[in-house]
Design a protein around this motif. Structure first.
Motif, PDB file in Angstrom:
ATOM      1  N   SER A 191      40.344  29.014  35.285  1.00 29.32           N
ATOM      2  CA  SER A 191      41.783  28.840  35.465  1.00 29.32           C
ATOM      3  C   SER A 191      42.586  29.778  34.571  1.00 29.32           C
ATOM      4  CB  SER A 191      42.185  27.386  35.182  1.00 29.32           C
ATOM      5  OG  SER A 191      41.881  26.554  36.284  1.00 29.32           O
ATOM      6  N   ILE A 192      42.111  30.001  33.355  1.00 24.63           N
ATOM      7  CA  ILE A 192      42.820  30.915  32.452  1.00 24.63           C
ATOM      8  C   ILE A 192      42.758  32.343  32.980  1.00 24.63           C
ATOM      9  CG2 ILE A 192      42.692  32.003  30.175  1.00 24.63           C
ATOM     10  CD1 ILE A 192      42.172  29.280  29.004  1.00 24.63           C
ATOM     11  N   GLU A 193      41.588  32.750  33.479  1.00 23.46           N
ATOM     12  CA  GLU A 193      41.500  34.083  34.085  1.00 23.46           C
ATOM     13  C   GLU A 193      42.477  34.202  35.243  1.00 23.46           C
ATOM     14  OE1 GLU A 193      38.125  36.938  36.143  1.00 23.46           O
ATOM     15  OE2 GLU A 193      38.412  34.858  36.806  1.00 23.46           O
ATOM     16  N   SER A 194      42.517  33.194  36.111  1.00 25.41           N
ATOM     17  CA  SER A 194      43.435  33.218  37.250  1.00 25.41           C
ATOM     18  C   SER A 194      44.875  33.324  36.789  1.00 25.41           C
ATOM     19  CB  SER A 194      43.249  31.942  38.090  1.00 25.41           C
ATOM     20  OG  SER A 194      41.945  31.851  38.604  1.00 25.41           O
ATOM     21  N   HIS A 195      45.221  32.547  35.777  1.00 27.81           N
ATOM     22  CA  HIS A 195      46.577  32.543  35.231  1.00 27.81           C
ATOM     23  C   HIS A 195      46.956  33.928  34.699  1.00 27.81           C
ATOM     24  CE1 HIS A 195      49.970  30.595  32.968  1.00 27.81           C
ATOM     25  NE2 HIS A 195      49.758  31.623  32.161  1.00 27.81           N
ATOM     26  N   LEU A 196      46.062  34.548  33.949  1.00 30.41           N
ATOM     27  CA  LEU A 196      46.354  35.849  33.351  1.00 30.41           C
ATOM     28  C   LEU A 196      46.479  36.944  34.412  1.00 30.41           C
ATOM     29  CD1 LEU A 196      43.948  35.684  30.278  1.00 30.41           C
ATOM     30  CD2 LEU A 196      46.447  35.627  30.197  1.00 30.41           C
ATOM     31  N   ILE A 197      45.594  36.910  35.412  1.00 29.80           N
ATOM     32  CA  ILE A 197      45.672  37.913  36.475  1.00 29.80           C
ATOM     33  C   ILE A 197      46.980  37.778  37.243  1.00 29.80           C
ATOM     34  CG2 ILE A 197      44.652  38.623  38.684  1.00 29.80           C
ATOM     35  CD1 ILE A 197      41.900  37.949  37.470  1.00 29.80           C
ATOM     36  N   TRP A 198      47.367  36.555  37.531  1.00 27.49           N
ATOM     37  CA  TRP A 198      48.635  36.326  38.234  1.00 27.49           C
ATOM     38  C   TRP A 198      49.815  36.828  37.411  1.00 27.49           C
ATOM     39  CZ3 TRP A 198      51.095  35.567  42.537  1.00 27.49           C
ATOM     40  CH2 TRP A 198      52.369  34.995  42.544  1.00 27.49           C
ATOM     41  N   CYS A 199      49.792  36.567  36.121  1.00 34.29           N
ATOM     42  CA  CYS A 199      50.907  36.982  35.262  1.00 34.29           C
ATOM     43  C   CYS A 199      50.960  38.504  35.088  1.00 34.29           C
ATOM     44  CB  CYS A 199      50.796  36.319  33.886  1.00 34.29           C
ATOM     45  SG  CYS A 199      51.095  34.551  33.883  1.00 34.29           S
ATOM     46  N   ALA A 200      49.797  39.141  34.973  1.00 32.67           N
ATOM     47  CA  ALA A 200      49.759  40.570  34.670  1.00 32.67           C
ATOM     48  C   ALA A 200      49.719  41.455  35.905  1.00 32.67           C
ATOM     49  CB  ALA A 200      48.546  40.881  33.794  1.00 32.67           C
ATOM     50  N   GLN A 201      49.167  40.943  37.011  1.00 28.07           N
ATOM     51  CA  GLN A 201      49.022  41.732  38.239  1.00 28.07           C
ATOM     52  C   GLN A 201      48.354  43.089  37.964  1.00 28.07           C
ATOM     53  OE1 GLN A 201      50.206  40.834  41.704  1.00 28.07           O
ATOM     54  NE2 GLN A 201      49.837  38.911  40.603  1.00 28.07           N
ATOM     55  N   PRO A 202      47.177  43.116  37.317  1.00 24.87           N
ATOM     56  CA  PRO A 202      46.536  44.401  36.984  1.00 24.87           C
ATOM     57  C   PRO A 202      46.156  45.178  38.247  1.00 24.87           C
ATOM     58  CG  PRO A 202      45.487  42.543  35.840  1.00 24.87           C
ATOM     59  CD  PRO A 202      46.342  41.971  36.921  1.00 24.87           C
ATOM     60  N   GLU A 203      46.389  46.463  38.228  1.00 24.75           N
ATOM     61  CA  GLU A 203      46.245  47.260  39.442  1.00 24.75           C
ATOM     62  C   GLU A 203      44.818  47.341  39.968  1.00 24.75           C
ATOM     63  OE1 GLU A 203      46.582  51.758  37.953  1.00 24.75           O
ATOM     64  OE2 GLU A 203      47.910  50.369  36.874  1.00 24.75           O
ATOM     65  N   LEU A 204      43.805  47.154  39.117  1.00 25.88           N
ATOM     66  CA  LEU A 204      42.419  47.273  39.560  1.00 25.88           C
ATOM     67  C   LEU A 204      41.775  45.929  39.891  1.00 25.88           C
ATOM     68  CD1 LEU A 204      41.060  50.128  37.255  1.00 25.88           C
ATOM     69  CD2 LEU A 204      42.040  50.267  39.551  1.00 25.88           C
ATOM     70  N   ASN A 205      42.462  44.826  39.631  1.00 26.25           N
ATOM     71  CA  ASN A 205      41.975  43.534  40.104  1.00 26.25           C
ATOM     72  C   ASN A 205      42.249  43.427  41.594  1.00 26.25           C
ATOM     73  OD1 ASN A 205      42.505  42.695  37.026  1.00 26.25           O
ATOM     74  ND2 ASN A 205      41.067  41.237  37.936  1.00 26.25           N
ATOM     75  N   ILE A 206      41.336  42.804  42.308  1.00 25.60           N
ATOM     76  CA  ILE A 206      41.519  42.615  43.747  1.00 25.60           C
ATOM     77  C   ILE A 206      41.894  41.169  44.055  1.00 25.60           C
ATOM     78  CG2 ILE A 206      40.388  42.699  46.004  1.00 25.60           C
ATOM     79  CD1 ILE A 206      38.643  44.957  44.922  1.00 25.60           C
ATOM     80  N   GLY A 207      41.087  40.237  43.575  1.00 25.96           N
ATOM     81  CA  GLY A 207      41.347  38.831  43.847  1.00 25.96           C
ATOM     82  C   GLY A 207      42.332  38.210  42.869  1.00 25.96           C
ATOM     83  N   LYS A 208      42.816  37.015  43.228  1.00 24.60           N
ATOM     84  CA  LYS A 208      43.657  36.171  42.383  1.00 24.60           C
ATOM     85  C   LYS A 208      45.038  36.769  42.096  1.00 24.60           C
ATOM     86  CE  LYS A 208      39.842  33.798  40.068  1.00 24.60           C
ATOM     87  NZ  LYS A 208      39.309  33.284  38.795  1.00 24.60           N
ATOM     88  N   LYS A 209      45.512  37.678  42.964  1.00 25.79           N
ATOM     89  CA  LYS A 209      46.815  38.307  42.719  1.00 25.79           C
ATOM     90  C   LYS A 209      47.905  37.829  43.680  1.00 25.79           C
ATOM     91  CE  LYS A 209      46.849  42.757  41.788  1.00 25.79           C
ATOM     92  NZ  LYS A 209      46.520  44.207  41.831  1.00 25.79           N
ATOM     93  N   ASN A 210      47.502  37.201  44.799  1.00 30.63           N
ATOM     94  CA  ASN A 210      48.521  36.798  45.768  1.00 30.63           C
ATOM     95  C   ASN A 210      49.169  35.463  45.440  1.00 30.63           C
ATOM     96  OD1 ASN A 210      46.145  35.420  46.365  1.00 30.63           O
ATOM     97  ND2 ASN A 210      46.569  35.306  48.550  1.00 30.63           N
TER      98      ASN A 210
END
Length: 245
Positions: A191-210
């Motif tokens: 859940s913390i990884e999901s939260h951070l990816i959503w907040c940061a929207q890193p350009e090389l992440n694919i999942g958990k950004k929508n």
């Protein structure tokens, strides 16, 4: 260059006699109070280490399950040496007994979140956030390293930050691997990884950004203790898209 984990054990305050041992290790059948749906966890993400990305497979990667196991083993051995942990505080003799034992070694911290950045003379920005659930995370390479071969990243230094996770629960600070029962930490980590990816929207992440896939709500205070940069220092990840920069 020492490529082993270099930050102090989470038990250092107890072993240095600055704090008592957390009640979670003294009370039988201790269970952490999990915040109800919609309530925030008070959480801290500490950037502990900063390394060149190209040496990632040379670093010591500790799985979360292994960290939990090593914590239990250390406390069992410490309890045998000092005839129980019930007192909470160590006296000077107990401290000496533990530190003198070759078999009772305090575990190194789990660094289950990693952040990949690119840096030049004018900026440093986060391009990838991930979690380490196994000890061989980078042993066979990583897709993000291949993506960074794109010519648009030429001239950038590629960095890897490794992070610990802490919580303030019942006025005690507890790292992720201390949460009880032992089935909780891996769920919280995801859940913390999901939260951070959503907040940061890193350009090389694919999942958990929508959308934010976190099971729980987090109010994460990020602090940078690496001494290598001020990246993300004193930044708050509150669950809002693009709130980390």
């Amino acid at each position: 260059m020492d490529k082993l984990i270099k930050c102090k054990s989470p038990f250092s305050p107890w072993l240095d006699r600055r704090q008592p041992l957390s009640n979670r290790f003294i009370e039988e059948d201790y269970v952490d109070p999990i915040p109800e749906k919609g309530a925030n966890w008070d959480c801290f993400l500490a950037l502990e280490e900063c390394w060149p990305l190209h040496i990632a497979n040379e670093l010591k990667w500790e799985s979360l399950d292994k960290s939990i196991q090593e914590t239990d083993v250390f406390l069992d051995k410490a309890s045998e040496l000092i005839s129980g942990l019930g007192g909470g505080w160590l006296d000077s003799e107990e401290k000496h007994m533990i530190e003198s034992s070759e078999d009772c070694v305090p575990p190194t911290p789990c660094l289950p979140i990693y952040i990949v950045t690119i840096k030049n003379e004018t900026e440093e920005r986060v391009v990838y956030i991930g979690k380490t659930s196994a000890s061989n995370r980078f042993s066979n390479g990583h897709s993000v390293a291949l993506k960074l071969h794109n010519p648009k990243y030429n001239g950038f230094e590629k960095r890897l930050y490794r992070c610990s996770i802490w919580f303030n629960i019942n006025n005690e600070y507890a790292c992720l691997e201390w949460l009880k029962p032992n089935t909780i930490p891996s769920k919280v980590l995801d859940s913390i990884e999901s939260h951070l990816i959503w907040c940061a929207q890193p350009e090389l992440n694919i999942g958990k950004k929508n959308r934010n896939y976190s099971k729980w709500c987090f109010f994460i205070h990020i602090q940078n203790f690496t001494g290598k940069s001020s990246l993300l220092n004193d930044v708050f990840a509150t669950g809002i898209k693009n709130s980390i920069n």
